[in-house]
Design a protein around this motif. Structure first.
Motif, PDB file in Angstrom:
ATOM      1  N   SER A  55       0.823  -1.212   0.000  1.00  0.00           N
ATOM      2  CA  SER A  55       0.000   0.000   0.000  1.00  0.00           C
ATOM      3  C   SER A  55       0.859   1.265   0.000  1.00  0.00           C
ATOM      4  O   SER A  55       0.357   2.348  -0.287  1.00  0.00           O
ATOM      5  CB  SER A  55      -0.928   0.007   1.215  1.00  0.00           C
ATOM      6  N   SER A  56       2.153   1.123   0.292  1.00  0.00           N
ATOM      7  CA  SER A  56       3.029   2.296   0.329  1.00  0.00           C
ATOM      8  C   SER A  56       3.847   2.467  -0.955  1.00  0.00           C
ATOM      9  O   SER A  56       4.697   3.335  -1.036  1.00  0.00           O
ATOM     10  CB  SER A  56       3.975   2.204   1.525  1.00  0.00           C
ATOM     11  N   THR A  57       3.609   1.634  -1.955  1.00  0.00           N
ATOM     12  CA  THR A  57       4.382   1.708  -3.196  1.00  0.00           C
ATOM     13  C   THR A  57       3.459   1.687  -4.409  1.00  0.00           C
ATOM     14  O   THR A  57       2.298   1.292  -4.324  1.00  0.00           O
ATOM     15  CB  THR A  57       5.366   0.526  -3.311  1.00  0.00           C
ATOM     16  N   ASP A  58       3.989   2.107  -5.545  1.00  0.00           N
ATOM     17  CA  ASP A  58       3.259   1.995  -6.809  1.00  0.00           C
ATOM     18  C   ASP A  58       3.381   0.561  -7.305  1.00  0.00           C
ATOM     19  O   ASP A  58       4.439  -0.054  -7.186  1.00  0.00           O
ATOM     20  CB  ASP A  58       3.857   2.927  -7.861  1.00  0.00           C
ATOM     21  N   LEU A  59       2.309   0.039  -7.866  1.00  0.00           N
ATOM     22  CA  LEU A  59       2.318  -1.321  -8.396  1.00  0.00           C
ATOM     23  C   LEU A  59       2.651  -1.303  -9.879  1.00  0.00           C
ATOM     24  O   LEU A  59       2.416  -0.313 -10.572  1.00  0.00           O
ATOM     25  CB  LEU A  59       0.963  -1.984  -8.160  1.00  0.00           C
ATOM     26  N   LEU A  60       3.165  -2.415 -10.368  1.00  0.00           N
ATOM     27  CA  LEU A  60       3.461  -2.559 -11.792  1.00  0.00           C
ATOM     28  C   LEU A  60       2.166  -2.691 -12.573  1.00  0.00           C
ATOM     29  O   LEU A  60       1.171  -3.197 -12.055  1.00  0.00           O
ATOM     30  CB  LEU A  60       4.310  -3.812 -12.023  1.00  0.00           C
ATOM     31  N   PRO A  61       2.186  -2.282 -13.839  1.00  0.00           N
ATOM     32  CA  PRO A  61       0.999  -2.481 -14.670  1.00  0.00           C
ATOM     33  C   PRO A  61       0.746  -3.980 -14.876  1.00  0.00           C
ATOM     34  O   PRO A  61       1.685  -4.779 -14.884  1.00  0.00           O
ATOM     35  CB  PRO A  61       1.363  -1.820 -15.999  1.00  0.00           C
TER      36      PRO A  61
END
Length: 128
Positions: A55-61
């Motif tokens: 929840s604290s990071t951007d996820l990969l497409p």
């Protein structure tokens, strides 16, 4: 062999004890050893790379297996068939590995395909 603490972890089933033939018992023992080995690899990986709170990071497409295979084929050229079994193993490991470990294995596979065949072409390099 995997260790639990400092002790070897040995699980063996006999054909007689499970009412199996010798081949089935050997197959069961091999599958158990493989599962223990994979669990050990995951534990070592997570020790080296502790999980990050998603929840604290951007996820990969999102990407499909077909798209991954298409890109690996493009990178490998005519030598892709030698790595097709590695892709199947990668698909199987994706169900049990932490996501970061899976992506590391995917990147390693891609790197090996590029390194052992040819450098990226000018067209591929221009995709950056």
């Amino acid at each position: 062999m995997t260790f639990a603490g400092n002790r070897p972890l040995m699980i063996r089933f006999s054909a007689e004890g499970l009412n199996l033939d010798e081949v089935s018992a050997a197959n069961l023992n091999a599958r158990i050893e493989q599962a223990i080995y994979r669990a050990g690899r995951v534990k070592v990986f997570q020790t080296r790379f502790p999980p990050i709170d998603p929840s604290s990071t951007d996820l990969l497409p999102a990407i499909s297996w077909e798209e991954i295979e298409r890109q690996l084929r493009s990178l490998a050229g005519p030598d892709f068939e030698r790595a097709s079994w590695e892709l199947e193993a990668l698909k199987a490991s994706a169900r049990t590995c932490p996501p970061e470990m899976f992506y590391r294995e995917l990147l390693t596979l891609a790197w090996s395909l590029i390194d052992e065949t040819r450098p990226p072409s000018t067209t591929e390099a221009d995709m950056d």
